[in-house]
Design an enzyme around this catalytic site. Structure first.
Site, PDB file in Angstrom:
ATOM      1  N   ASN A 163      76.777  12.489  28.257  1.00  0.00           N
ATOM      2  CA  ASN A 163      77.984  12.692  29.071  1.00  0.00           C
ATOM      3  C   ASN A 163      78.197  14.177  29.373  1.00  0.00           C
ATOM      4  O   ASN A 163      78.066  15.014  28.478  1.00  0.00           O
ATOM      5  CB  ASN A 163      79.188  12.154  28.265  1.00  0.00           C
ATOM      6  CG  ASN A 163      80.477  12.075  29.049  1.00  0.00           C
ATOM      7  OD1 ASN A 163      80.512  11.499  30.141  1.00  0.00           O
ATOM      8  ND2 ASN A 163      81.551  12.635  28.499  1.00  0.00           N
TER       9      ASN A 163
ATOM     10  N   ASP B 182      89.579  12.649  36.927  1.00  0.00           N
ATOM     11  CA  ASP B 182      90.902  13.126  37.323  1.00  0.00           C
ATOM     12  C   ASP B 182      90.691  14.065  38.502  1.00  0.00           C
ATOM     13  O   ASP B 182      89.663  14.735  38.590  1.00  0.00           O
ATOM     14  CB  ASP B 182      91.713  13.765  36.177  1.00  0.00           C
ATOM     15  CG  ASP B 182      90.952  14.787  35.357  1.00  0.00           C
ATOM     16  OD1 ASP B 182      89.961  15.357  35.849  1.00  0.00           O
ATOM     17  OD2 ASP B 182      91.372  15.037  34.206  1.00  0.00           O
TER      18      ASP B 182
ATOM     19  N   HIS C 267      85.743  15.636  36.629  1.00  0.00           N
ATOM     20  CA  HIS C 267      87.004  16.381  36.704  1.00  0.00           C
ATOM     21  C   HIS C 267      86.958  17.150  38.024  1.00  0.00           C
ATOM     22  O   HIS C 267      86.297  18.184  38.124  1.00  0.00           O
ATOM     23  CB  HIS C 267      87.134  17.340  35.520  1.00  0.00           C
ATOM     24  CG  HIS C 267      87.196  16.645  34.193  1.00  0.00           C
ATOM     25  ND1 HIS C 267      88.247  15.820  33.854  1.00  0.00           N
ATOM     26  CD2 HIS C 267      86.343  16.613  33.144  1.00  0.00           C
ATOM     27  CE1 HIS C 267      88.041  15.326  32.630  1.00  0.00           C
ATOM     28  NE2 HIS C 267      86.896  15.790  32.183  1.00  0.00           N
TER      29      HIS C 267
ATOM     30  N   GLU D 248      85.508  10.397  32.967  1.00  0.00           N
ATOM     31  CA  GLU D 248      86.742  11.162  32.686  1.00  0.00           C
ATOM     32  C   GLU D 248      87.428  11.568  33.983  1.00  0.00           C
ATOM     33  O   GLU D 248      87.949  12.676  34.123  1.00  0.00           O
ATOM     34  CB  GLU D 248      86.423  12.424  31.854  1.00  0.00           C
ATOM     35  CG  GLU D 248      85.684  12.122  30.562  1.00  0.00           C
ATOM     36  CD  GLU D 248      85.433  13.350  29.694  1.00  0.00           C
ATOM     37  OE1 GLU D 248      86.012  14.429  29.974  1.00  0.00           O
ATOM     38  OE2 GLU D 248      84.659  13.242  28.735  1.00  0.00           O
TER      39      GLU D 248
ATOM     40  N   GLU E 140      78.213  17.251  26.762  1.00  0.00           N
ATOM     41  CA  GLU E 140      78.244  18.642  27.252  1.00  0.00           C
ATOM     42  C   GLU E 140      77.223  19.568  26.600  1.00  0.00           C
ATOM     43  O   GLU E 140      77.571  20.668  26.169  1.00  0.00           O
ATOM     44  CB  GLU E 140      79.676  19.195  27.104  1.00  0.00           C
ATOM     45  CG  GLU E 140      80.684  18.375  27.881  1.00  0.00           C
ATOM     46  CD  GLU E 140      82.131  18.823  27.685  1.00  0.00           C
ATOM     47  OE1 GLU E 140      82.366  19.904  27.138  1.00  0.00           O
ATOM     48  OE2 GLU E 140      83.034  18.071  28.091  1.00  0.00           O
TER      49      GLU E 140
HETATM   50  O1  G3I Z   1      97.299  17.061  17.745  1.00  0.00           O
HETATM   51  C1  G3I Z   1      97.307  18.460  17.526  1.00  0.00           C
HETATM   52  C2  G3I Z   1      98.650  18.930  17.036  1.00  0.00           C
HETATM   53  O2  G3I Z   1      98.914  18.342  15.785  1.00  0.00           O
HETATM   54  C3  G3I Z   1      98.650  20.447  16.963  1.00  0.00           C
HETATM   55  O3  G3I Z   1      99.900  20.897  16.560  1.00  0.00           O
HETATM   56  C4  G3I Z   1      98.269  21.046  18.304  1.00  0.00           C
HETATM   57  C5  G3I Z   1      98.225  22.577  18.272  1.00  0.00           C
HETATM   58  O4  G3I Z   1      97.015  23.051  18.785  1.00  0.00           O
HETATM   59  O5  G3I Z   1      97.030  20.571  18.673  1.00  0.00           O
HETATM   60  C6  G3I Z   1      96.966  19.169  18.818  1.00  0.00           C
HETATM   61  O6  G3I Z   1      95.633  18.850  19.099  1.00  0.00           O
HETATM   62  C7  G3I Z   1      95.222  19.081  20.417  1.00  0.00           C
HETATM   63  C8  G3I Z   1      94.679  17.764  20.986  1.00  0.00           C
HETATM   64  O7  G3I Z   1      94.131  17.989  22.247  1.00  0.00           O
HETATM   65  C9  G3I Z   1      95.773  16.697  21.101  1.00  0.00           C
HETATM   66  O8  G3I Z   1      96.751  17.101  22.022  1.00  0.00           O
HETATM   67  C10 G3I Z   1      94.134  20.121  20.407  1.00  0.00           C
HETATM   68  O9  G3I Z   1      94.662  21.374  20.014  1.00  0.00           O
HETATM   69  C11 G3I Z   1      93.502  20.230  21.769  1.00  0.00           C
HETATM   70  O10 G3I Z   1      92.362  21.097  21.677  1.00  0.00           O
HETATM   71  C12 G3I Z   1      93.046  18.875  22.241  1.00  0.00           C
HETATM   72  O11 G3I Z   1      92.536  19.009  23.547  1.00  0.00           O
HETATM   73  C13 G3I Z   1      91.657  17.990  23.951  1.00  0.00           C
HETATM   74  C14 G3I Z   1      90.341  18.595  24.387  1.00  0.00           C
HETATM   75  O12 G3I Z   1      89.484  17.593  24.905  1.00  0.00           O
HETATM   76  C15 G3I Z   1      89.621  19.234  23.214  1.00  0.00           C
HETATM   77  O13 G3I Z   1      89.213  18.266  22.290  1.00  0.00           O
HETATM   78  C16 G3I Z   1      92.296  17.236  25.102  1.00  0.00           C
HETATM   79  O14 G3I Z   1      93.427  16.506  24.613  1.00  0.00           O
HETATM   80  C17 G3I Z   1      91.297  16.252  25.718  1.00  0.00           C
HETATM   81  O15 G3I Z   1      91.829  15.724  26.898  1.00  0.00           O
HETATM   82  C18 G3I Z   1      90.018  16.996  26.055  1.00  0.00           C
HETATM   83  O16 G3I Z   1      89.081  16.070  26.547  1.00  0.00           O
HETATM   84  C19 G3I Z   1      87.835  16.617  26.967  1.00  0.00           C
HETATM   85  C20 G3I Z   1      86.775  15.598  26.631  1.00  0.00           C
HETATM   86  O17 G3I Z   1      86.813  15.259  25.260  1.00  0.00           O
HETATM   87  C21 G3I Z   1      85.380  16.095  27.023  1.00  0.00           C
HETATM   88  N1  G3I Z   1      85.347  16.503  28.418  1.00  0.00           N
HETATM   89  C22 G3I Z   1      86.381  17.439  28.819  1.00  0.00           C
HETATM   90  C23 G3I Z   1      87.769  16.914  28.475  1.00  0.00           C
HETATM   91  C24 G3I Z   1      88.847  17.863  28.942  1.00  0.00           C
HETATM   92  O18 G3I Z   1      88.789  19.071  28.276  1.00  0.00           O
END
Ligand code: G3I
Length: 300
Positions: A169, A234, A205, A232, A127
């Site tokens: 990506n 969906d 997406h 990715e 990105e």
């Molecule tokens: O695991 C922690 C937890 O311990 C904590 O209490 C909670 C409170 O914020 O956060 C949890 O972490 C979260 C994590 O997902 C696991 O659920 C993060 O806040 C959250 O920001 C994170 O979001 C991820 C996001 O990327 C940001 O990294 C999504 O799961 C994930 O699906 C998403 O994936 C991205 C790709 O990497 C890149 N392309 C877009 C895609 C969708 O946004």
């Protein structure tokens, strides 16, 4: 074939899913993963904030759990992601300039070295292009270290793990548009100058059908001599099953489209809360979209 992975393998392709380490104790989840998919991406566990929470202090525990689950069951892995402006650890967010550049390259080298020989393809840079009509780079502290940061990252990744395919990506690159064309021009330049790049990931997406030029867009990148991967996928909306089939057929029609990864397994695993964009419902049952993907793979 009766599973996504086996059906994709009939044409030498893979079918993958993003996996969360925190769900590896959920037997419904793991059963579907083991049965259906032959490629795995860590949804969060190989990102910078997860792997280097403090500068120079690396933590591979969750990433390794996913890797072991995958390889122990005969699946390959896509690595995601070495450098991304989001999910930087706090210490890196506060850095800039040559100091940050050095930390970035060290991160690439260390993580790619840890996983050396075990990753099919790395999202080396994620990105880095701006949305909208500029076709240019996205502003970030990474970008402000100098426009050559992307090629420097690819060279560092190649040096650390020569066997891994190295991908760029991004999202909103599904059709021919200013953003995808900016990336296309970068890839063409990299190929012309011998910067090591092997693949381009299209996150995909989507809401409903892919754009009408989705296949043509994949094809123009493939014609540069790189592999293309749907990384990715969906899809939300009432036309979901047809849209999934259209994406699948587009990949199958492009010889260098190596495979498709969905961003999660069940609707309840998706980051798109409430949109139900995946192939299995919250109980792990196959949806209509699953059948349409499987049928498309089997009729290739
Ligand atoms: O695991 C922690 C937890 O311990 C904590 O209490 C909670 C409170 O914020 O956060 C949890 O972490 C979260 C994590 O997902 C696991 O659920 C993060 O806040 C959250 O920001 C994170 O979001 C991820 C996001 O990327 C940001 O990294 C999504 O799961 C994930 O699906 C998403 O994936 C991205 C790709 O990497 C890149 N392309 C877009 C895609 C969708 O946004």
């Amino acid at each position: 074939a009766s599973t996504l992975g086996a059906a994709a393998a009939q044409s030498g392709r893979y079918f993958g899913a993003a996996v969360a380490a925190s769900k590896l104790g959920d037997s419904t989840y793991v059963n579907i993963l083991n049965r259906e998919f032959n490629m795995v991406t860590a949804e969060n566990e190989m990102k910078w904030d997860a792997t280097e929470p403090n500068r120079g202090q690396f933590n591979y525990s969750s990433g390794d759990r996913i890797l072991n689950q995958a390889t122990g069951n005969g699946k390959r892995m896509r690595g995601h992601a070495l450098l991304w402006y989001q999910q930087e650890p706090g210490w890196a967010q506060r850095m800039e300039g040559s100091d940050l550049r050095q930390a970035m390259m060290n991160h690439v080298t260390q993580v790619a070295t840890h996983y050396k020989g075990k990753i099919y393809a790395w999202d080396v840079v994620n990105e880095a292009f701006a949305d909208g009509g500029s076709g240019g780079r996205r502003d970030s502290n990474l970008q402000r270290t100098g426009n050559d940061w992307i090629e420097a990252a690819f060279r560092a990744a190649r040096a650390a793990d020569p066997a891994a395919k190295l991908c760029y990506n991004d999202y909103n690159t599904d059709g021919v548009n200013a953003k995808s064309t900016g990336i296309y021009n970068m890839v063409r330049d990299f190929k012309a100058r011998g910067v090591p790049i092997d693949c381009v990931g299209f996150q995909s997406h989507l809401s409903g059908n892919p754009p009408g030029d989705y296949q043509a867009n994949l094809q123009r990148f493939a014609d540069l001599g790189v592999e293309v991967q749907i990384t990715e996928l969906d899809i939300s909306g009432s036309n979901q099953a047809n849209a999934y089939a259209a994406v699948t057929r587009a990949c199958l029609a492009v010889a260098r489209c190596a495979g498709i990864t969905t961003w999660g397994i069940r609707d309840t695993d998706s980051w798109r809360t409430g949109e139900n964009p995946l192939l299995f419902d919250g109980n792990g049952n196959k949806k209509a979209a699953y059948t349409s993907v499987l049928d498309a793979l089997n009729s290739a």
